[in-house]
Design an enzyme around this catalytic site. Structure first.
Site, PDB file in Angstrom:
ATOM      1  N   GLU A  19       0.871  -1.402  -0.318  1.00 45.28           N
ATOM      2  CA  GLU A  19       0.467  -0.466   0.101  1.00 45.28           C
ATOM      3  C   GLU A  19       0.840   1.257   0.206  1.00 45.28           C
ATOM      4  OE1 GLU A  19      -3.346  -0.570   2.583  1.00 45.28           O
ATOM      5  OE2 GLU A  19      -2.602  -2.324   3.049  1.00 45.28           O
ATOM      6  N   SER A 145      -6.274  -2.524   2.228  1.00 41.23           N
ATOM      7  CA  SER A 145      -6.770  -2.154   0.888  1.00 41.23           C
ATOM      8  C   SER A 145      -6.860  -2.961  -0.261  1.00 41.23           C
ATOM      9  CB  SER A 145      -5.717  -1.340   0.038  1.00 41.23           C
ATOM     10  OG  SER A 145      -5.792  -0.395   0.923  1.00 41.23           O
ATOM     11  N   TYR A 208      -9.169   3.713  -4.653  1.00 44.10           N
ATOM     12  CA  TYR A 208      -7.853   5.334  -4.243  1.00 44.10           C
ATOM     13  C   TYR A 208      -8.664   5.996  -5.533  1.00 44.10           C
ATOM     14  CZ  TYR A 208      -6.808   2.910   0.065  1.00 44.10           C
ATOM     15  OH  TYR A 208      -6.336   2.652   0.626  1.00 44.10           O
ATOM     16  N   ARG A 247     -11.151   2.693  11.485  1.00 42.82           N
ATOM     17  CA  ARG A 247     -12.055   2.333  10.600  1.00 42.82           C
ATOM     18  C   ARG A 247     -12.895   1.385  10.090  1.00 42.82           C
ATOM     19  NH1 ARG A 247     -10.627   3.290   5.484  1.00 42.82           N
ATOM     20  NH2 ARG A 247     -11.917   0.902   5.014  1.00 42.82           N
ATOM     21  N   ASP A 249     -15.138  -2.015   8.752  1.00 43.54           N
ATOM     22  CA  ASP A 249     -16.061  -1.840   7.758  1.00 43.54           C
ATOM     23  C   ASP A 249     -16.907  -3.044   7.641  1.00 43.54           C
ATOM     24  OD1 ASP A 249     -14.782   0.226   6.491  1.00 43.54           O
ATOM     25  OD2 ASP A 249     -12.716  -1.780   5.797  1.00 43.54           O
ATOM     26  N   GLU A 265     -13.950  -5.558   9.226  1.00 38.95           N
ATOM     27  CA  GLU A 265     -12.501  -5.589   9.737  1.00 38.95           C
ATOM     28  C   GLU A 265     -12.464  -4.019  10.358  1.00 38.95           C
ATOM     29  OE1 GLU A 265      -9.163  -5.268   7.105  1.00 38.95           O
ATOM     30  OE2 GLU A 265     -10.951  -5.300   5.876  1.00 38.95           O
ATOM     31  N   ASN A 267      -9.499  -1.057  10.165  1.00 35.99           N
ATOM     32  CA  ASN A 267      -8.349  -0.890   9.832  1.00 35.99           C
ATOM     33  C   ASN A 267      -7.523   0.467  11.555  1.00 35.99           C
ATOM     34  OD1 ASN A 267      -8.390  -1.224   7.434  1.00 35.99           O
ATOM     35  ND2 ASN A 267     -10.401  -0.449   7.388  1.00 35.99           N
ATOM     36  N   GLY A 271      -7.227   5.396   5.528  1.00 36.60           N
ATOM     37  CA  GLY A 271      -6.785   6.414   4.543  1.00 36.60           C
ATOM     38  C   GLY A 271      -6.549   7.739   4.549  1.00 36.60           C
TER      39      GLY A 271
END
Length: 304
Positions: A19, A145, A208, A247, A249, A265, A267, A271
């Protein structure tokens, strides 16, 4: 925070993970915002010489804008603890557990959070025969990602052929149909829920590349589902021991109501790019990107 008139912040970015490009973008955006807030900012592309660079810079705080392995899995956090440099986001333990998708599921289950069935299996076994009834997903258990994700569709006759550069052991997870939802936690507060709308799989490009996905924030959801996402995200943040922002998901199969909401999951290094979800959610709650970056620096510490 230092007693210096202008605190020095080293923004760690880039690094050697899959990443890297996303991290460079995050680091660039955060550096601009922190300079606008009056900090003395030094951008650092994290490599093998990271320790010597930090010794030379002597930062008051490290802003961790790394994503993926080494930057998000507890490694760089341990290095910063060893050198007693305050840093942003989660500490060693939370980072390590959250990055390992299978270990984090053990923690989620202990807190009563809903997760999909999964197992960690060797690449050879996955390619030899179906190790789970299709549809299922094959992915690394310690990357983010949507790097290296294979979807095996319902009715598939043969197992997937895995690329040679994939790890020897991979996670096989039951495929969860439905809408892609996410919720950011900032400190002890769940911000809001975003519904991520794409034409296909929410892959690396959808995340992205400009126009790759559309974000509906706040998500147009039944109130009980919206509230459950907020509650589950905060519980995940707390039970993992996260700090700063995280964050979480979800997938939601609306045909199943509450039972169709599954936590995927968490994070610990969300990002911070122009198309990223967490800054967008903060903005929707009245926290500008500049203020979010400043808050993260002010929240920084050791022993996280």
């Amino acid at each position: 925070m230092s007693s210096r008139a202008t605190p020095k912040v080293a923004v760690l970015m880039g690094g050697p993970s899959a990443e890297r490009e996303v991290s460079l973008s995050s680091g660039q955006e955060c550096s601009v915002a922190l300079r606008e807030s009056g900090f003395d900012v030094v951008m650092v592309d994290a490599g093998q010489d990271l320790v010597s660079k930090l010794q030379e810079i002597k930062p008051d705080v490290v802003f961790n804008a790394l994503h993926g392995r080494w930057g998000e899995d507890g490694c760089v956090q341990g290095l910063l603890e060893w050198h007693e440099i305050p840093y942003t986001h989660s500490g060693v333990a939370a980072s390590s557990v959250a990055m390992d998708k299978e270990k984090s599921k053990i923690v989620y289950r202990s807190a009563g959070l809903p997760v999909a069935e999964s197992k960690v299996v060797s690449k050879a076994e996955i390619q030899a025969a179906h190790v789970m009834q299709p549809p299922y997903v094959v992915k690394p258990f310690n990357e983010g990602s949507s790097v290296g994700v294979y979807i095996v569709q319902e009715g598939a006759n043969t197992p997937p052929i895995i690329a040679d550069d994939m790890p020897d052991d991979l996670m096989v997870e039951s495929y969860v149909a439905g809408r892609e939802l996410t919720c950011t936690v900032m400190g002890d507060r769940a911000l809001t829920v975003t519904d991520i709308v794409t034409d296909g799989w929410y892959d690396y490009d959808a995340k992205y590349v400009a126009g790759g996905s559309r974000h509906v924030v706040p998500a147009d959801l039944p109130q009980d589902i919206f509230d459950a996402c907020m509650d589950y995200a905060l519980k995940a943040h707390q039970v993992l021991g996260c700090k700063g922002i995280s964050r979480t998901d979800f997938r939601w199969d609306e045909t199943k109501g509450m039972s169709g909401l599954i936590l995927l999951e968490t994070n610990t290094q969300p990002g911070m790019t122009p198309t990223s979800l967490s800054p967008e959610q903060a903005q929707a709650c009245g926290v500008s990107f500049k203020d979010l970056c400043r808050w993260l620096v002010e929240d920084a510490s050791c022993n996280r």
